[in-house]
Structures are given as structure tokens and as C-alpha cells.
Design a protein around this motif. Structure first.
Motif, PDB file in Angstrom:
ATOM      1  N   GLU A  43       0.771  -1.289  -0.184  1.00 24.61           N
ATOM      2  CA  GLU A  43       0.018  -0.080  -0.006  1.00 24.61           C
ATOM      3  C   GLU A  43       0.840   1.262   0.125  1.00 24.61           C
ATOM      4  N   TYR A  44       0.255   2.192  -0.868  1.00 25.69           N
ATOM      5  CA  TYR A  44       1.125   3.607  -0.686  1.00 25.69           C
ATOM      6  C   TYR A  44       0.174   4.570  -0.243  1.00 25.69           C
ATOM      7  N   GLU A  45       0.574   5.763   0.084  1.00 29.49           N
ATOM      8  CA  GLU A  45      -0.233   6.875   0.807  1.00 29.49           C
ATOM      9  C   GLU A  45       0.308   7.914   0.095  1.00 29.49           C
ATOM     10  N   PRO A  46      -0.525   9.018  -0.697  1.00 25.17           N
ATOM     11  CA  PRO A  46      -0.001  10.426  -1.003  1.00 25.17           C
ATOM     12  C   PRO A  46       0.655  10.973   0.153  1.00 25.17           C
ATOM     13  N   GLY A  47       1.804  11.577  -0.104  1.00 27.33           N
ATOM     14  CA  GLY A  47       2.926  12.205   0.866  1.00 27.33           C
ATOM     15  C   GLY A  47       3.499  11.538   1.941  1.00 27.33           C
ATOM     16  N   VAL A  48       3.316  10.236   1.769  1.00 30.55           N
ATOM     17  CA  VAL A  48       3.745   9.385   2.615  1.00 30.55           C
ATOM     18  C   VAL A  48       4.984   8.486   1.953  1.00 30.55           C
ATOM     19  N   PRO A  49       6.342   8.304   2.705  1.00 26.08           N
ATOM     20  CA  PRO A  49       7.459   7.688   2.014  1.00 26.08           C
ATOM     21  C   PRO A  49       6.759   6.195   2.038  1.00 26.08           C
ATOM     22  N   PHE A  50       7.195   5.630   0.674  1.00 23.96           N
ATOM     23  CA  PHE A  50       6.607   4.343   0.232  1.00 23.96           C
ATOM     24  C   PHE A  50       7.710   3.304   0.552  1.00 23.96           C
ATOM     25  N   ALA A  51       7.814   2.068   0.645  1.00 21.23           N
ATOM     26  CA  ALA A  51       9.062   1.239   0.702  1.00 21.23           C
ATOM     27  C   ALA A  51       8.307  -0.265   0.798  1.00 21.23           C
ATOM     28  N   ALA A  52       8.936  -0.925  -0.026  1.00 22.74           N
ATOM     29  CA  ALA A  52       8.703  -2.345  -0.421  1.00 22.74           C
ATOM     30  C   ALA A  52       9.678  -3.169  -0.911  1.00 22.74           C
ATOM     31  N   SER A  53       9.877  -4.664  -0.560  1.00 25.90           N
ATOM     32  CA  SER A  53      10.947  -5.296  -1.107  1.00 25.90           C
ATOM     33  C   SER A  53      10.588  -6.705  -1.534  1.00 25.90           C
ATOM     34  N   PHE A  54      11.470  -7.405  -2.524  1.00 28.05           N
ATOM     35  CA  PHE A  54      11.082  -8.708  -2.665  1.00 28.05           C
ATOM     36  C   PHE A  54      12.527  -9.229  -2.988  1.00 28.05           C
ATOM     37  N   ASP A  55      12.766 -10.735  -3.152  1.00 30.23           N
ATOM     38  CA  ASP A  55      13.947 -11.422  -3.232  1.00 30.23           C
ATOM     39  C   ASP A  55      13.749 -12.140  -4.639  1.00 30.23           C
ATOM     40  N   VAL A  56      14.983 -12.310  -5.221  1.00 32.16           N
ATOM     41  CA  VAL A  56      14.996 -12.996  -6.328  1.00 32.16           C
ATOM     42  C   VAL A  56      16.148 -14.123  -6.328  1.00 32.16           C
ATOM     43  N   THR A  57      16.054 -15.315  -6.671  1.00 33.79           N
ATOM     44  CA  THR A  57      17.109 -16.594  -6.419  1.00 33.79           C
ATOM     45  C   THR A  57      17.401 -17.329  -7.586  1.00 33.79           C
ATOM     46  N   SER A  58      18.317 -17.893  -7.851  1.00 37.51           N
ATOM     47  CA  SER A  58      19.028 -18.339  -9.063  1.00 37.51           C
ATOM     48  C   SER A  58      19.549 -19.871  -8.349  1.00 37.51           C
ATOM     49  N   SER A  59      18.646 -21.015  -8.950  1.00 37.70           N
ATOM     50  CA  SER A  59      19.072 -22.187  -8.214  1.00 37.70           C
ATOM     51  C   SER A  59      20.442 -22.837  -8.576  1.00 37.70           C
TER      52      SER A  59
END
Length: 473
Positions: free
Chosen positions: A320-336
Motif C-alpha cells: 500500500e502507498y499513501e500520497p505524501g507518505v514515503p513508500f517502501a517495499a521489497s522482494f527477493d530473486v534467487t538463482s538455483s
């Protein structure tokens, strides 16, 4: 020195006994370049005849044949060159006796231009060439049988089989075929186990090659092969052979094919055709359906690597994001397979100007990475924002759509990392107010039904109030 030379002559006489009327002819001229046809150059004096065994033992001697020459056999010491000059022949043998050609050290027989080494009614030629010597045969009329026991026998011209056919036995050393139309007539080359034949590019051997069981070896230079013109043409290839393809081009465009062998008969299943390790990583051997042709094609890239997106959480709040509020999210990627990963946005799925992303290695021996999204949306930003990412290694890739939503809007379904063909997609969002399909993303103020769910009941209660008032009257 003289005593040693005479001892060598006596040894030759013992090893190569002469027939009736035969004599040992020993070269005696010390001049570096002299001619065979001068009788004074021989001991005993006189030009060799077809029954004579010839010994040329003086070092650094060049003997030139400038007229028709004859001998019953040859022994050449190190640093001796026998040059059969253009337009002339050396004919060996007489009657049905076997002919022996023995070269020591780096001695050699050379044919020039239209010259030839020929055999007169001979049933067998014995080529005894040490590993340090090279016998160059430019043009030769072969007897019924040729037995090669060592060294390098190099064919630079056409070898013509005898009228009834010739069997060329490679019992030792290396047979080196470097000339188009190397053989003519009914020629069969029989290669002993572990012995070697080498074909230079563009060889039209015109012979049958029979390789004995036990991994006989052949090298084929394919540098000039094309899809239409093979590097080697054969009448037949039989037996158990390891065929090594050498000088494979450094680059071969996808879809291009090199035609390296054409054979008049099917190539046996026992034959092994191999590329060197560096070429084998890029190319593969292709046999025609009838096993009469061998080609080289570009290898399809095959990989055991799997690239996987792994969002740390699938909750709506994390996206979720909110106007005027800093947004942060993350995800990982792996290689077998642990290969280096590159993460980019999918073309056509640009990030909004206020949002950026950073790819950070997770450290250690792993090549896994974390993708962090951050930014501050302004008041004009609204609605769902789908983001597309592609992660790739050298041999594998995967895509993911990662949708962020405005806080309080209900939001879109969670991300679907690594979708595969046939995998069901997210469920459709429900229509507002549909009692048969409740919205899983809608928030309520009470656990059972909430304010929205009780509105219809309140209206029904108010409608009943006048009825109760009339009953009291």
C-alpha cells in the motif's frame, strides 16, 4: 667411419636378402646434390636395376632422379632426401617380390610435380618409417598391399590402386591425407586398433576406411566445410573409430550447419564423432536420417538454472502507498544454479517517476539479490500501479507483475511471481454488494457484518414503527 659404414651395408644385406641377380647398390658420392643416373655415384659402379636394393647412407645428401629410375628396395639414412624430379618416375620391384622402403631418422622421399613412385608387378609394399621420419608420396601407383609400420606417411597426390584393388594397412604411425582425390580406384584403408589417420580440410579420399575395434583414431580438419561442400568424402566408413573434428570455426551463426562428412554407405553406430570440449559447449553433432552425412550445428542452450521471485510477504499492507507518505517495499530473486542475476523492468512497464528501485546482492557465495522499491507519491497519484520486473541469468529468466495499491482502496490481488503456462491466475475481483461473492480485500468494521451489512435491517425496523403506534390507540 668407413668400417662402420661397411658394417651397416652388411647388416642391410642380412635384413634385405637379394634374389637371383640382385645386388646391393650403395651411394658413394659425397657431393650434397647429385643425380641417381650417374653410375659413378654407386658401389659397385653402375646405375641400380629393378632387382637391386639401394642404400643411401651419407648424411646431408640429396639424390635427384632426373631420368627413369629403378630399384628393388630402399634404405635411406638420416638427413637423406630422395627427390623424384618433375616428369620422372622411380619404379620399385621386379616380378612378384615384396618391396621394402625403410627410412631412418628424418630421411624422406619427395615427389615433385608430375613425378611418381610406381611399383612393377609387386604384391606388397612394406613402409617402415620411424616416428621422426616423414614419407611424402605425391603420386603413386600402389601394389596390391601396402603395410605401413610407423612414422608419418603423407599423401600429397593421388595414390592409384592396383588393377585388382589395394589394401593399405596402417599398422603403425600416422597416415596423413592432405590432397583432394587422394585415392583412385578400389582402395581400402585398414586401420589397426589405436592407430591414426588424419584428413586435412577438403579431402576427397575416394576410398573405404575400415577401422579395427579398439578405438582407432581419426582427425578431420573441418575449417573449410560448408553446408553444401563437406570436409571429407568417403566410399565407406566401417568399424570402431573415434573421429575427432578439429579446427572447428570459432563462431557459427544460429541455424548455420557445417557439412563435415559425406559417405556412400551408412556410418556404423559404433563410430564416435567428437568435438573438442570448447567446441562441444557451443555446437552439436548431427547425423542424417540414413547416417550417410555428418553435420555440425549450433547447440540449443540448455540450462538447469531456475530463476524465482520470492516476495517476503503477500499481505496487502506491504504493497500500500499513501500520497505524501514515503513508500517502501521489497522482494527477493534467487538463482538455483547460483549464476549472476540481473533484474530490470519489463519493456512497456515503466515505473512512475516518483518510484525507484535498487538491486542489492544478498552476499556470501549466493548470487541471490534483493530488490527494494522506494519513493514518495504526491497528492495526484491514485489507483493501482502495476509494475513489471524481469530477472535473468546467462541461461534462464522469469517475469513478475508486482502491483502496489492506494491505501484504503481495497487493492488488487497480490503478485503472481513466476507464472507458468496452465497455472491459474488470480481470482476476479467481486462486484460491490454481491452477497454471493464477498470481496476478500474489503475491510469491515466488525467481524460479523459491519455497518454496511446492517443498513438494510435498520430501514426495515423503522418501517414497522407506525404499525405499533396504531395498535396502542
Amino acid at each position: 667411419m668407413r668400417k662402420g659404414f661397411l658394417l651397416a651395408v652388411a647388416l642391410v644385406a642380412f635384413l634385405f636378402p637379394s634374389g637371383a641377380g640382385a645386388a646391393e647398390k650403395v651411394w658413394s658420392n659425397s657431393v650434397p646434390d647429385s643425380v641417381w643416373s650417374d653410375g659413378a655415384n654407386w658401389v659397385p659402379a653402375g646405375v641400380p636395376a629393378s632387382v637391386d636394393h639401394v642404400v643411401i647412407g651419407r648424411s646431408k645428401t640429396i639424390v635427384g632422379i632426373t631420368n627413369a629410375a629403378f630399384a628393388g628396395g630402399l634404405l635411406l639414412s638420416p638427413d637423406v632426401s630422395l627427390d623424384i624430379r618433375a616428369g620422372h618416375n622411380l619404379t620399385l620391384g621386379s616380378g612378384d617380390a615384396a618391396v621394402n622402403i625403410e627410412l631412418e631418422g628424418n630421411a624422406e622421399i619427395r615427389t615433385v610435380g608430375a613425378s611418381a613412385l610406381a611399383f612393377d608387378a609387386v604384391n606388397r609394399l612394406n613402409l617402415n618409417v620411424p616416428s621422426s621420419a616423414r614419407l611424402k608420396l605425391g603420386k603413386m601407383s600402389a601394389p596390391a598391399a601396402v603395410h605401413q609400420s610407423g612414422g608419418i606417411v603423407q599423401l600429397t597426390g593421388t595414390v592409384t590402386a592396383a588393377a585388382g584393388g589395394t589394401d593399405w594397412h596402417v599398422n603403425g604411425g600416422l597416415l596423413y591425407v592432405k590432397k583432394n582425390d587422394a585415392f583412385s580406384g578400389n582402395m581400402t584403408v585398414k586401420v589397426a586398433a589405436g592407430k591414426e589417420v588424419q584428413f586435412e580440410k577438403g579431402a576427397d579420399a575416394g576410398a573405404s576406411f575400415d577401422f579395427s575395434a579398439g578405438s582407432s583414431i581419426t582427425s578431420l580438419d573441418v575449417a573449410d566445410a560448408t553446408s553444401a561442400v563437406p570436409a571429407l568424402k568417403l566410399k565407406a566408413l566401417t568399424g570402431d573409430v573415434i573421429l575427432k573434428l578439429i579446427n572447428v570455426p570459432a563462431t557459427l551463426a544460429p541455424g548455420d550447419v557445417l557439412r563435415v562428412i559425406d559417405c556412400d554407405s551408412p556410418i556404423p553406430a559404433a563410430a564416435q564423432v567428437r568435438l573438442d570440449p570448447a567446441s562441444a559447449a557451443k555446437y552439436e553433432i548431427q547425423l542424417s536420417g540414413d547416417r550417410r552425412s555428418v553435420m555440425i550445428g549450433t547447440r540449443a542452450v540448455a540450462s538447469a538454472d531456475v530463476v524465482v521471485f520470492t516476495p517476503p510477504t503477500d499481505t496487502l499492507a506491504s504493497r500500500e502507498y499513501e500520497p505524501g507518505v514515503p513508500f517502501a517495499a521489497s522482494f527477493d530473486v534467487t538463482s538455483s544454479a547460483g549464476q549472476a542475476l540481473t533484474v530490470t523492468t519489463i519493456p512497456g512497464s515503466s515505473l512512475p517517476v516518483w518510484l525507484g528501485y535498487v538491486v542489492t546482492p544478498k552476499g556470501g557465495a549466493s548470487s541471490d539479490v534483493t530488490v527494494t522499491l522506494s519513493g514518495t507519491p504526491d497528492a495526484t497519484v491514485s489507483g493501482d500501479i502495476p509494475l513489471g520486473f524481469r530477472a535473468s541469468t546467462a541461461t534462464a529468466s522469469a517475469d513478475m507483475t508486482y502491483t502496489i495499491v492506494k491505501k484504503g482502496s481495497g487493492g488488487a490481488p497480490g503478485p503472481n511471481p513466476n507464472p507458468r503456462p496452465g497455472q491459474p491466475g488470480p481470482l476476479p475481483r467481486p462486484n460491490p454488494g454481491d452477497p454471493l461473492l464477498p470481496d476478500p480485500n474489503r475491510k469491515s468494521r466488525s467481524g460479523g457484518g459491519g455497518c454496511d451489512a446492517g443498513l438494510a435491517g435498520i430501514v426495515a425496523l423503522l418501517a414497522l414503527l407506525p404499525l405499533r403506534s396504531r395498535r396502542r390507540k
